[in-house]
Design a protein around this motif. Structure first.
Motif, PDB file in Angstrom:
ATOM      1  N   ALA A  51      26.144   8.513  30.848  1.00 11.37           N
ATOM      2  CA  ALA A  51      27.288   8.506  31.762  1.00 11.37           C
ATOM      3  C   ALA A  51      28.278   9.604  31.399  1.00 11.37           C
ATOM      4  CB  ALA A  51      27.972   7.143  31.728  1.00 11.37           C
ATOM      5  N   SER A  52      28.501   9.793  30.098  1.00 14.37           N
ATOM      6  CA  SER A  52      29.436  10.822  29.650  1.00 14.37           C
ATOM      7  C   SER A  52      28.933  12.219  30.009  1.00 14.37           C
ATOM      8  CB  SER A  52      29.632  10.711  28.132  1.00 14.37           C
ATOM      9  OG  SER A  52      30.476  11.723  27.662  1.00 14.37           O
ATOM     10  N   ARG A  53      27.644  12.452  29.848  1.00 18.52           N
ATOM     11  CA  ARG A  53      27.069  13.760  30.210  1.00 18.52           C
ATOM     12  C   ARG A  53      27.189  14.001  31.709  1.00 18.52           C
ATOM     13  NH1 ARG A  53      22.981  11.693  26.605  1.00 18.52           N
ATOM     14  NH2 ARG A  53      23.124  12.688  24.552  1.00 18.52           N
ATOM     15  N   PHE A  54      26.965  12.954  32.483  1.00 19.87           N
ATOM     16  CA  PHE A  54      27.057  13.099  33.941  1.00 19.87           C
ATOM     17  C   PHE A  54      28.488  13.406  34.376  1.00 19.87           C
ATOM     18  CE2 PHE A  54      27.711  11.241  38.191  1.00 19.87           C
ATOM     19  CZ  PHE A  54      26.813  12.016  38.908  1.00 19.87           C
ATOM     20  N   THR A  55      29.462  12.751  33.767  1.00 19.89           N
ATOM     21  CA  THR A  55      30.857  13.016  34.136  1.00 19.89           C
ATOM     22  C   THR A  55      31.253  14.451  33.787  1.00 19.89           C
ATOM     23  OG1 THR A  55      31.654  12.136  32.013  1.00 19.89           O
ATOM     24  CG2 THR A  55      31.568  10.616  33.876  1.00 19.89           C
ATOM     25  N   SER A  56      30.659  15.025  32.747  1.00 20.80           N
ATOM     26  CA  SER A  56      30.929  16.425  32.412  1.00 20.80           C
ATOM     27  C   SER A  56      30.436  17.357  33.518  1.00 20.80           C
ATOM     28  CB  SER A  56      30.268  16.791  31.083  1.00 20.80           C
ATOM     29  OG  SER A  56      30.794  16.033  30.020  1.00 20.80           O
ATOM     30  N   ILE A  57      29.309  17.001  34.120  1.00 16.50           N
ATOM     31  CA  ILE A  57      28.772  17.807  35.219  1.00 16.50           C
ATOM     32  C   ILE A  57      29.679  17.711  36.439  1.00 16.50           C
ATOM     33  CG2 ILE A  57      26.827  18.009  36.830  1.00 16.50           C
ATOM     34  CD1 ILE A  57      25.035  17.007  34.514  1.00 16.50           C
ATOM     35  N   VAL A  58      30.143  16.499  36.745  1.00 15.47           N
ATOM     36  CA  VAL A  58      31.061  16.313  37.879  1.00 15.47           C
ATOM     37  C   VAL A  58      32.366  17.061  37.626  1.00 15.47           C
ATOM     38  CG1 VAL A  58      32.354  14.619  39.226  1.00 15.47           C
ATOM     39  CG2 VAL A  58      30.039  14.089  38.458  1.00 15.47           C
ATOM     40  N   ALA A  59      32.844  17.014  36.379  1.00 15.79           N
ATOM     41  CA  ALA A  59      34.079  17.726  36.040  1.00 15.79           C
ATOM     42  C   ALA A  59      33.922  19.229  36.226  1.00 15.79           C
ATOM     43  CB  ALA A  59      34.472  17.408  34.597  1.00 15.79           C
ATOM     44  N   ALA A  60      32.739  19.762  35.895  1.00 15.61           N
ATOM     45  CA  ALA A  60      32.496  21.195  36.087  1.00 15.61           C
ATOM     46  C   ALA A  60      32.507  21.565  37.569  1.00 15.61           C
ATOM     47  CB  ALA A  60      31.157  21.578  35.456  1.00 15.61           C
ATOM     48  N   VAL A  61      31.928  20.715  38.409  1.00 15.14           N
ATOM     49  CA  VAL A  61      31.958  20.947  39.855  1.00 15.14           C
ATOM     50  C   VAL A  61      33.401  20.969  40.356  1.00 15.14           C
ATOM     51  CG1 VAL A  61      31.317  19.986  42.097  1.00 15.14           C
ATOM     52  CG2 VAL A  61      29.674  19.947  40.224  1.00 15.14           C
ATOM     53  N   ALA A  62      34.200  20.015  39.887  1.00 16.23           N
ATOM     54  CA  ALA A  62      35.604  19.946  40.298  1.00 16.23           C
ATOM     55  C   ALA A  62      36.366  21.189  39.866  1.00 16.23           C
ATOM     56  CB  ALA A  62      36.255  18.690  39.707  1.00 16.23           C
ATOM     57  N   HIS A  63      36.136  21.628  38.630  1.00 13.82           N
ATOM     58  CA  HIS A  63      36.851  22.789  38.102  1.00 13.82           C
ATOM     59  C   HIS A  63      36.496  24.052  38.882  1.00 13.82           C
ATOM     60  CE1 HIS A  63      38.726  25.445  35.187  1.00 13.82           C
ATOM     61  NE2 HIS A  63      37.593  26.135  35.132  1.00 13.82           N
ATOM     62  N   LEU A  64      35.218  24.241  39.182  1.00 21.19           N
ATOM     63  CA  LEU A  64      34.774  25.453  39.877  1.00 21.19           C
ATOM     64  C   LEU A  64      35.266  25.489  41.323  1.00 21.19           C
ATOM     65  CD1 LEU A  64      31.115  25.735  38.525  1.00 21.19           C
ATOM     66  CD2 LEU A  64      33.066  27.165  37.919  1.00 21.19           C
ATOM     67  N   ASN A  65      35.509  24.323  41.912  1.00 25.53           N
ATOM     68  CA  ASN A  65      35.957  24.264  43.300  1.00 25.53           C
ATOM     69  C   ASN A  65      37.446  23.984  43.431  1.00 25.53           C
ATOM     70  OD1 ASN A  65      33.384  24.248  45.250  1.00 25.53           O
ATOM     71  ND2 ASN A  65      32.845  23.168  43.371  1.00 25.53           N
ATOM     72  N   ASN A  66      38.128  23.848  42.305  1.00 22.60           N
ATOM     73  CA  ASN A  66      39.583  23.644  42.287  1.00 22.60           C
ATOM     74  C   ASN A  66      40.020  22.452  43.153  1.00 22.60           C
ATOM     75  OD1 ASN A  66      42.206  24.283  41.428  1.00 22.60           O
ATOM     76  ND2 ASN A  66      42.604  25.534  43.222  1.00 22.60           N
ATOM     77  N   HIS A  67      39.237  21.381  43.061  1.00 28.49           N
ATOM     78  CA  HIS A  67      39.578  20.135  43.766  1.00 28.49           C
ATOM     79  C   HIS A  67      39.074  19.002  42.884  1.00 28.49           C
ATOM     80  CE1 HIS A  67      41.071  18.146  47.344  1.00 28.49           C
ATOM     81  NE2 HIS A  67      40.027  17.334  47.316  1.00 28.49           N
ATOM     82  N   TYR A  68      39.941  18.047  42.547  1.00 32.31           N
ATOM     83  CA  TYR A  68      39.678  17.167  41.414  1.00 32.31           C
ATOM     84  C   TYR A  68      39.621  15.693  41.797  1.00 32.31           C
ATOM     85  CZ  TYR A  68      40.875  21.523  39.161  1.00 32.31           C
ATOM     86  OH  TYR A  68      40.907  22.840  38.802  1.00 32.31           O
ATOM     87  N   PRO A  69      38.418  15.106  41.817  1.00 36.05           N
ATOM     88  CA  PRO A  69      38.298  13.669  42.068  1.00 36.05           C
ATOM     89  C   PRO A  69      38.642  12.866  40.816  1.00 36.05           C
ATOM     90  CG  PRO A  69      36.138  14.605  41.677  1.00 36.05           C
ATOM     91  CD  PRO A  69      37.104  15.758  41.649  1.00 36.05           C
TER      92      PRO A  69
END
Length: 207
Positions: A123-141
């Motif tokens: 779960a922690s590894r998956f959240t890191s991937i989601v965080a990277a998507v958010a950072h690259l798109n400058n929109h944060y869930p």
């Protein structure tokens, strides 16, 4: 007698020795401000007034989301939801929690999906991937990890919850669905699929 230096000599000196010292340069005449007195007073007062963080909210003039400063309606959000992978759903929270009468007006307050994992580390590894998507798109869930006890099944579930919402609009924007789509793309990759379980496989017996 004043010393006159031609432009040719001046350029040659600049190439060899750099620019003239400030003391040798002619002084510029002072510039008299032509700003009206009332405008000068307004600028001086506005510089001392503390800035309102909500003053830059989207509106018809400044509209970075292209929605006239308003969240997506239930109809528009439902159309966008149809292009996402299965599992995404719209949240309709009561007005007391959102400050906006989303339930009454039929305006969804958030876009949410849950992902299931074999353990907390996945779960922690998956959240890191989601965080990277958010950072690259400058929109944060909002991303949360939970080890949830399922009392009826007498088992545990490790769950990552992803909640997309545009706070300045008080609801959803097209950016939320764009982020959800990007997360779907990442979740479909083979190496990321190893971190995610199907719902029926996500139960761990209570120990």
């Amino acid at each position: 007698m004043k010393r006159v230096i031609s432009s040719t000599l001046a350029s040659k000196r600049h190439q060899c020795f750099g620019p003239f010292p400030k003391a040798m340069l002619p002084k510029k005449a002072p510039i008299i401000s032509q700003t009206p007195p009332l405008l000068v007073l307004f600028r001086s007062l506005s510089s001392t007034i503390p800035k309102d963080p909500t003053a830059r909210r989207p509106n018809k003039v400044c509209d970075p989301y292209g929605q006239n400063g308003k969240p997506l309606s239930n109809l528009d959000a439902s159309k966008q939801l149809s292009v996402l992978e299965i599992g995404w759903r719209l949240d309709f929270l009561p007005p007391a929690e959102t400050g906006v009468e989303t339930s009454k007006e039929g305006i969804p307050s958030a876009l949410r999906k849950e992902y299931y994992h074999a353990n907390y580390m996945d779960a922690s590894r998956f959240t890191s991937i989601v965080a990277a998507v958010a950072h690259l798109n400058n929109h944060y869930p909002m991303i949360t990890i939970e080890r949830r006890l399922m009392k009826r099944e007498k088992a545990w579930r490790v769950i990552t919850s992803v909640k997309c919402r545009t706070e300045t609009l008080g609801g959803l924007s097209f950016n939320d669905f764009h982020i959800a789509m990007m997360i779907d793309v990442e979740a479909a990759r083979e190496e990321v699929q190893k971190l995610i379980l199907e719902p029926e496989d996500s139960f761990k017996k209570h120990i």
